[in-house]
Design a protein around this motif. Sequence first.
Motif, mmCIF file in Angstrom:
data_model
loop_
_atom_site.group_PDB
_atom_site.id
_atom_site.type_symbol
_atom_site.label_atom_id
_atom_site.label_comp_id
_atom_site.label_asym_id
_atom_site.label_seq_id
_atom_site.Cartn_x
_atom_site.Cartn_y
_atom_site.Cartn_z
ATOM 1 N N HIS A 230 0.908 -1.211 -0.068
ATOM 2 C CA HIS A 230 0.040 0.209 0.034
ATOM 3 C C HIS A 230 0.859 1.187 -0.049
ATOM 4 O O HIS A 230 1.639 1.428 1.166
ATOM 5 C CB HIS A 230 -1.016 0.020 1.215
ATOM 6 N N GLN A 231 0.642 1.957 -1.119
ATOM 7 C CA GLN A 231 1.728 3.095 -1.241
ATOM 8 C C GLN A 231 1.163 4.358 -0.825
ATOM 9 O O GLN A 231 -0.027 4.818 -0.536
ATOM 10 C CB GLN A 231 2.260 3.250 -2.664
ATOM 11 N N TYR A 232 2.340 5.067 -0.134
ATOM 12 C CA TYR A 232 2.087 6.598 0.349
ATOM 13 C C TYR A 232 3.057 7.487 -0.269
ATOM 14 O O TYR A 232 4.266 6.981 -0.660
ATOM 15 C CB TYR A 232 2.201 6.271 1.896
ATOM 16 N N SER A 233 2.667 8.761 -0.242
ATOM 17 C CA SER A 233 3.631 9.697 -0.599
ATOM 18 C C SER A 233 3.176 11.079 0.013
ATOM 19 O O SER A 233 2.139 11.570 -0.253
ATOM 20 C CB SER A 233 3.330 9.856 -2.287
ATOM 21 N N SER A 234 3.920 11.775 0.659
ATOM 22 C CA SER A 234 3.587 12.760 1.331
ATOM 23 C C SER A 234 3.769 14.252 0.494
ATOM 24 O O SER A 234 4.509 13.986 -0.681
ATOM 25 C CB SER A 234 4.595 13.332 2.456
ATOM 26 N N PRO A 235 2.705 14.985 0.629
ATOM 27 C CA PRO A 235 1.807 15.478 1.537
ATOM 28 C C PRO A 235 0.269 14.799 1.552
ATOM 29 O O PRO A 235 -0.333 15.062 2.092
ATOM 30 C CB PRO A 235 1.819 16.852 1.749
ATOM 31 N N LEU A 236 0.096 14.259 0.160
ATOM 32 C CA LEU A 236 -0.952 13.896 0.044
ATOM 33 C C LEU A 236 -1.726 12.650 0.477
ATOM 34 O O LEU A 236 -2.959 12.476 0.782
ATOM 35 C CB LEU A 236 -1.521 13.868 -1.503
ATOM 36 N N VAL A 237 -0.728 11.486 0.325
ATOM 37 C CA VAL A 237 -1.229 10.312 0.949
ATOM 38 C C VAL A 237 -0.425 9.871 2.032
ATOM 39 O O VAL A 237 0.753 9.462 1.739
ATOM 40 C CB VAL A 237 -1.259 9.366 -0.248
ATOM 41 N N VAL A 238 -1.008 9.806 3.232
ATOM 42 C CA VAL A 238 0.075 9.789 4.358
ATOM 43 C C VAL A 238 -0.434 8.860 5.422
ATOM 44 O O VAL A 238 -1.673 8.639 5.214
ATOM 45 C CB VAL A 238 0.552 11.072 4.784
ATOM 46 N N HIS A 239 0.370 8.289 6.477
ATOM 47 C CA HIS A 239 -0.109 7.833 7.534
ATOM 48 C C HIS A 239 0.490 8.320 8.886
ATOM 49 O O HIS A 239 1.426 9.285 8.676
ATOM 50 C CB HIS A 239 0.145 6.083 7.505
ATOM 51 N N GLU A 240 0.178 7.808 9.804
ATOM 52 C CA GLU A 240 0.586 8.728 11.391
ATOM 53 C C GLU A 240 1.658 7.742 12.000
ATOM 54 O O GLU A 240 1.491 7.781 13.245
ATOM 55 C CB GLU A 240 -0.709 9.104 11.985
ATOM 56 N N LEU A 241 2.107 6.643 11.455
ATOM 57 C CA LEU A 241 2.798 5.908 12.263
ATOM 58 C C LEU A 241 3.912 6.311 12.854
ATOM 59 O O LEU A 241 4.406 5.966 14.120
ATOM 60 C CB LEU A 241 3.215 4.461 11.269
ATOM 61 N N ASN A 242 4.652 7.499 12.364
ATOM 62 C CA ASN A 242 5.725 7.883 12.960
ATOM 63 C C ASN A 242 5.370 8.467 14.414
ATOM 64 O O ASN A 242 6.078 8.172 15.445
ATOM 65 C CB ASN A 242 6.261 9.010 12.418
ATOM 66 N N ARG A 243 4.190 9.233 14.571
ATOM 67 C CA ARG A 243 3.809 9.568 15.885
ATOM 68 C C ARG A 243 3.361 8.366 16.603
ATOM 69 O O ARG A 243 3.683 8.578 18.035
ATOM 70 C CB ARG A 243 2.673 10.607 15.519
ATOM 71 N N ASN A 244 2.329 7.571 16.129
ATOM 72 C CA ASN A 244 1.760 6.705 16.859
ATOM 73 C C ASN A 244 2.664 5.557 17.377
ATOM 74 O O ASN A 244 2.253 5.088 18.319
ATOM 75 C CB ASN A 244 0.577 6.048 15.860
ATOM 76 N N LEU A 245 3.668 5.146 16.774
ATOM 77 C CA LEU A 245 4.659 4.072 17.253
ATOM 78 C C LEU A 245 5.660 4.726 18.176
ATOM 79 O O LEU A 245 6.324 4.021 19.220
ATOM 80 C CB LEU A 245 5.352 3.504 16.102
ATOM 81 N N SER A 246 6.150 6.004 17.899
ATOM 82 C CA SER A 246 7.412 6.620 18.747
ATOM 83 C C SER A 246 7.093 6.968 20.171
ATOM 84 O O SER A 246 5.629 7.294 20.310
ATOM 85 C CB SER A 246 7.934 7.621 17.853
ATOM 86 N N PRO A 247 7.717 7.094 20.933
ATOM 87 C CA PRO A 247 7.787 7.486 22.376
ATOM 88 C C PRO A 247 7.777 9.200 22.511
ATOM 89 O O PRO A 247 8.177 9.665 21.307
ATOM 90 C CB PRO A 247 9.025 7.113 23.128
ATOM 91 N N ALA A 248 7.133 9.560 23.439
ATOM 92 C CA ALA A 248 7.113 10.905 23.860
ATOM 93 C C ALA A 248 8.538 11.836 23.743
ATOM 94 O O ALA A 248 8.544 12.959 23.189
ATOM 95 C CB ALA A 248 6.374 11.355 24.995
#
Length: 535
Positions: free
Chosen positions: A259-277
């Motif tokens: 499943h392909q992604y390309s910023s800024p139009l098609v993105v996901h939030e894993l960088n935030r959701n997986l990482s620590p504070a």
Amino acid sequence: MKSIKIYICAALMVLGVSSCDSFLTTPPLDQISEDQWWGDKNQTEMMVKGAYQYVYGPNEVVLRDCISDNATHREAKYKEIGNGTYTTQSAAVKDEWKYASIAKLNYILEGIEKARNLISEEEYLRFNAEVRFIRAFVYYNMVFFFGDVPLITKTLSVAEARETSRQPRQEVLDFVLKELEEGVLPNIDKVSVTESGRVSKQVVNAFLSRVYLYEKNYEKVLYYTNEVIKSGKYELHPNYEELFRPQADASNKEVIFEHQYSSPLVVHELNRNLSPASSIYAGWSHVLGLQELVDDYECVNGHPVSECESLGCEYFQKRKDAEAETHRGEYDFRDPRLAATIMWPYWEWKVGGNVLSRYGVDDPDSKDYVKKETHMTGFLVTKWVDLQGEYADRTRGQKNMTILRYGDVLLMRAEALIELSQDLGEAVALINQIRQRAGMPDIAMASQSVLREKLRHERRIETAFEGLRYFDIIRWHIADKVKSGKVYGARLKAISDAMDNKFVEERFWNDKMYLFPIPQEAIDNNPNLVQNKDW
């Protein structure tokens, strides 16, 4: 044309789909007539490409491991399936009831028929095959989770929807296999594509390998994995960690389908959701690894780390010597895939040799400290995270989500050979290809039963947080062993001076859970849908 929207929404409600808002966004039938919409070749192709949103995304690839013995989740949605407290009304159960997706895919297939005179015969066959593949993909997942499900292959009126009932699992499975083998395979390459985000012949062969593996038809697994291998199009990426970083997406020959992604139009939030504070992304630490998974990562010498002392392994003492206030030696000299997959206490976020932050789950001065972030297990996921990003990328993740890859094809073939007790030497060689890429010693020839356990270990480690572990423990029928009892996180000073493992939760298992319940909402809307046994 608003009546078309209302018509389809009502049918979806009867099928137990609570909202049709997403369906109504394309095409905008209150602004353009249906005949006009499907009378444009470019819009028809756009609809076909839009169908790819119904294959796996981050939730199915990463978060699904939270319902297995690999991890838990910060929020209840996945956590309750992981610990066995879910019900017929649980949100994650509803998420797997994909009849909104099926309705949309059926609608697109009917639209392709209307547009047939505008496109070449080759384009028609390819477009049709692409959408039929995606529909078969969705149906197989529902069969796996629910067993008997309604088999719907056209858009329905409200009256027709109210007459639907569950078809036997085998009937739906036969439909899926016939679609893939007779409807998709002969036509998918009528117009060739090179993107790994589009269905190709080898995508179909790899997915058929997976379906037949899960259905224990091992001869078919050997046939279809051989088709992928002999195509010569794929190879193991030389670096396991890079395989899951966005920087490798353009040059990655291991990925078969993604499943392909390309910023800024098609993105996901894993960088935030997986990482620590404490990270550059000020993360939310959603996916929480368990000690039982970490324990499965071997010593770099190729044996269980728990056996290092008794074997006189040199790394037993080296780990003890490496222990320091802000360094946990127990994670040193382990299978390199551990560091590529899991963050542990004081794990260092490095870019270009520079340490940008440390996971401070056991540090009272850190934003990550377990007594502040009480949901923490001590383990987070680094796989899929862009370590080189900046704060603005926290919700602009563009790492493509792998659905099928060559490494899994090799392991599927090895498993089939082992289960057939056939050409075990080839099975060992296939497993060793995977281990060699990771920097681990080869396994030796052994009996079928020993190789079966070696293969299962390798699948768990190699494909952790790729959405496959739950499928494996269900099809191997080992859930009663691995999804019950108390589970723990990392050893932490915050827990005790002796650094005891943090208790996470107690998990419960009942064999009725080998199938999900039918969502109660679906049964309320359509009494023809009979609930699974004991639910």
